[in-house]
Motif scaffolding. Sequence first.
Motif, PDB file in Angstrom:
ATOM      1  N   THR A 102       0.813  -1.216   0.000  1.00 49.32           N
ATOM      2  CA  THR A 102       0.000   0.000   0.000  1.00 49.32           C
ATOM      3  C   THR A 102       0.846   1.266   0.000  1.00 49.32           C
ATOM      4  O   THR A 102       0.313   2.360  -0.141  1.00 49.32           O
TER       5      THR A 102
ATOM      6  N   TYR B  35      -3.834  -0.546 -13.972  1.00 51.25           N
ATOM      7  CA  TYR B  35      -3.999  -0.609 -12.527  1.00 51.25           C
ATOM      8  C   TYR B  35      -4.998   0.472 -12.109  1.00 51.25           C
ATOM      9  O   TYR B  35      -5.177   1.478 -12.790  1.00 51.25           O
ATOM     10  N   GLN B  37      -5.557   2.837  -8.467  1.00 48.62           N
ATOM     11  CA  GLN B  37      -4.891   3.167  -7.212  1.00 48.62           C
ATOM     12  C   GLN B  37      -5.872   3.886  -6.312  1.00 48.62           C
ATOM     13  O   GLN B  37      -6.397   4.949  -6.681  1.00 48.62           O
ATOM     14  N   GLY B  42      -3.509   0.771  -2.261  1.00 49.51           N
ATOM     15  CA  GLY B  42      -2.361   0.681  -3.149  1.00 49.51           C
ATOM     16  C   GLY B  42      -2.764   0.443  -4.591  1.00 49.51           C
ATOM     17  O   GLY B  42      -3.919   0.625  -4.990  1.00 49.51           O
ATOM     18  N   LEU B  43      -1.798   0.026  -5.377  1.00 50.24           N
ATOM     19  CA  LEU B  43      -2.015  -0.267  -6.791  1.00 50.24           C
ATOM     20  C   LEU B  43      -2.536  -1.686  -6.940  1.00 50.24           C
ATOM     21  O   LEU B  43      -1.947  -2.632  -6.419  1.00 50.24           O
TER      22      LEU B  43
END
Lengths: 110, 111
Positions: A102, B35, B37, B42-43
Motif C-alpha cells: 500500500t 492498474y 490506485q 495501493g495499486l
Amino acid sequence: GQNIDQPTEMTATEGAIVQINCTYQTSGFNGLFWYQQHAGEAPTFLSYNVLDGLEEKGRFSSFLSRSKGYSYLLLKELQMKDSASYLCAVRRGDTDKLIFGTGTRLQVFP
Amino acid sequence: DVKVTQSSRYLVKRTGEKVFLECVQDMDHENMFWYRQDPGLGLRLIYFSYDVKMKEKGDIPEGYSVSREKKERFSLILESASTNQTSMYLCASNRGKGEQFFGPGTRLTVL
C-alpha cells in the motif's frame, strides 16, 4: 495467499538516513521492486532485487532476504525532494504481474 | 526515454456511461498493464496484456474489459460506469521482466 506489508507513514529530517521496510508472503517469489511516487505523479522505478543482498544506487540502497521475506529501502542524505510515497512490489512467479504494497508515505522536514 | 501517455488526466462521467481510457507507449514494449490506485489499497492490477489481442485478468477485473489491437495501444473499458469505479487509473508497460514504466494517470470520477 499474497500479502505485502509496509509502514503507512514515516517522517525524517533533512540530511538524515531513513530505512523503509517491506515484508511479504507470496507464493512463487521472483523479484522485488521499489518505486517512488510523488503526490499526483506516476510511480518511477528505483530498484530491483532478485538475489539476497544489498544493491546500492547513489543515495538509495535496497536489501533483500528471501528466506525472511523481507526487504528494505535505505535513503541516505535525505533531501526535501525525497518526500514521496515509496511502493514495494513483488513479482509473482514467472510472469510480469506485480503485487504492490500500500506504500509508505515519507515526509522529510527541514 | 520511455514514454507512456494516457488520453486524459481528469475525467468525469455519469453512472451507467460507457468509458474508454486509452494508453499509448512508444518503446515497442510487449507487455502493458492497467492498474487502479485507491487510498489505503495501493495499486491493484485490473488487466494485463502480453501481446496484441492477448490479455489476462488481474486481481480485480470485474466491471472492466480491455482491448489491444495494436502493440503500442492498450484501452481500458468500463462498460457501465459505477460510483465505486471512481479512482486513479494508471497504465504501465515493460519489456520482458524489466521494470514497469507508468503513465501519468487518469483520475476518473463517476457521479
